[in-house]
Design a protein around this motif. Sequence first.
Motif, PDB file in Angstrom:
ATOM      1  N   LYS A 135      38.871  49.217  38.452  1.00  0.00           N
ATOM      2  CA  LYS A 135      38.521  50.289  39.488  1.00  0.00           C
ATOM      3  C   LYS A 135      38.689  49.602  40.828  1.00  0.00           C
ATOM      4  O   LYS A 135      38.318  48.253  40.986  1.00  0.00           O
ATOM      5  N   GLU A 153      37.128  49.931  43.667  1.00  0.00           N
ATOM      6  CA  GLU A 153      35.687  49.458  44.233  1.00  0.00           C
ATOM      7  C   GLU A 153      35.452  48.228  43.626  1.00  0.00           C
ATOM      8  O   GLU A 153      34.696  47.291  44.316  1.00  0.00           O
ATOM      9  N   ASP A 154      35.539  47.945  42.260  1.00  0.00           N
ATOM     10  CA  ASP A 154      35.006  46.552  41.707  1.00  0.00           C
ATOM     11  C   ASP A 154      35.674  45.380  42.199  1.00  0.00           C
ATOM     12  O   ASP A 154      35.142  44.409  42.460  1.00  0.00           O
ATOM     13  N   LEU A 160      37.483  45.098  44.988  1.00  0.00           N
ATOM     14  CA  LEU A 160      36.980  45.025  46.696  1.00  0.00           C
ATOM     15  C   LEU A 160      35.873  44.652  46.641  1.00  0.00           C
ATOM     16  O   LEU A 160      35.480  43.683  47.571  1.00  0.00           O
ATOM     17  N   ASN A 161      34.910  44.784  46.004  1.00  0.00           N
ATOM     18  CA  ASN A 161      33.422  44.384  45.966  1.00  0.00           C
ATOM     19  C   ASN A 161      33.419  42.994  45.829  1.00  0.00           C
ATOM     20  O   ASN A 161      32.906  42.023  46.064  1.00  0.00           O
ATOM     21  N   ASP A 210      44.085  47.186  51.430  1.00  0.00           N
ATOM     22  CA  ASP A 210      42.412  47.067  51.287  1.00  0.00           C
ATOM     23  C   ASP A 210      41.999  45.886  51.205  1.00  0.00           C
ATOM     24  O   ASP A 210      40.918  45.555  52.247  1.00  0.00           O
TER      25      ASP A 210
END
Length: 458
Positions: free
Chosen positions: A198, A200-201, A203-204, A241
């Motif tokens: 994912k 978000e995973d 990017l985190n 991103d």
Amino acid sequence: MKNEIEEQYKYIEKVRENNENKNLKYNIFTMGCQLNENDSEKICGMLEKMGYSSTENLNEADLVIFNTCCVRENAEDKLFGKVGEIKKQKEERGTIIAIGGCMMQEKHIVEKLHKSYPYVDIIFGTHTLHKLPEDIYKIQEESKKIDDVIDIDGEVYEGLPIKRNDNIKASVTIMYGCNNFCSYCIVPYVRGRERSRKPEDILNEVKDLASKGYKEITLLGQNVNSYDGGEGYKFSNLLYDVNKIQGIERIRFVSPHPKDFTDDVIEAIADCDKICKIIHLPLQSGSSKMLKVMNRKYTKEQYLELARKMQERIPNVVFSTDIIVGFAGETEEDFEDTLDVVRKIKFEQVYMFIYSRRVGTPGDKMENQVPEEIKHKRFDRLKELVESQIVENNQKYIGTIQRVLVEGTSKNNPNMLTGRTESNKVVIFEGTKDLIDKIIDLKIVSEHMWYLKGKIEM
């Protein structure tokens, strides 16, 4: 999936309790690509949480882990040789032996281990790496041999501990598996089909690395530019991103596939200031006929056009590539086509391989195999051409100012520091050790084939 990782953390705690005050050590032997190295960082992260500490000395290891690769034939010989070496050590001190990675997804390898190396304790595959704490606990408690290999495609597991090998550069896996089925390649059979993490995973994870002082990120996947984050979120979106994350100064990615190099990805590379302008563009062969046999889904002309398009859109772009010499059916004319592409592109780096047959691939079943002697002669001719181009390419750096990420002291000269340019050229120079882990400007004063020499401008 979350429950599975929570369960493994319970086993991590159980093993840690078993290991308490015992000063147990582990040694890990990693073969293969950057994806394997990234997997090994996760293995080390789990082991250290379990109370093991790392050792380079195989003789003092209480746990030895092999993280295998099966892309090249000599990897098998290397593995079996090493496993044979530690048999005596296991008999003397009860060393636990665990073997994982791509090779364990090949049935004939696992069968050979059972038959000839019955003292191996744990066999785990590419889809069960996260269960290593449970496997180790069962060995400690029950002393029964464990086979933990599944043939179905694995899940994407988040939240595993990780111990990075570097303080300033880090790899971040964005996807697993491959859907391409190139006829020479075993990877889709052992790594499974494509599964993307994912956004978000990812990017985190990058944000966390930035907060810890990491400057360079390499996005990893078997085929990164076919990344699919869902709801129309593509590889180009991910590049934009990651480029926005404060603290990260360099972004690299491997390995893309020419057939998936869409215009939006090219635009992202051109637009994003942090993306290194050296693009890895695997060629494999310059012959359209051989590319079709290899199931690469592009022609020589399409490859050259793609490179031209990138050169037009991305200022100062340079290329690295992979080339296989001597695939089944390759003629002298086919090989000349490969040399022709190399002459035209003038690659900054070329990773050259003599074709190695892999059991289970279409290439292994082809009858028109190229004799070893011819393969080696062609390899030598390619090597000679590539090395002549390296000398030529290096000339353009002399007198220029290059941004260099300082990695440490030179292995060959402890009085010098070493680092890499954005185009991945090694630079050595005189400087103080407080420059390590920083990005600095260096003037390139000379070239020496495999490295450049730099000087700090006062």
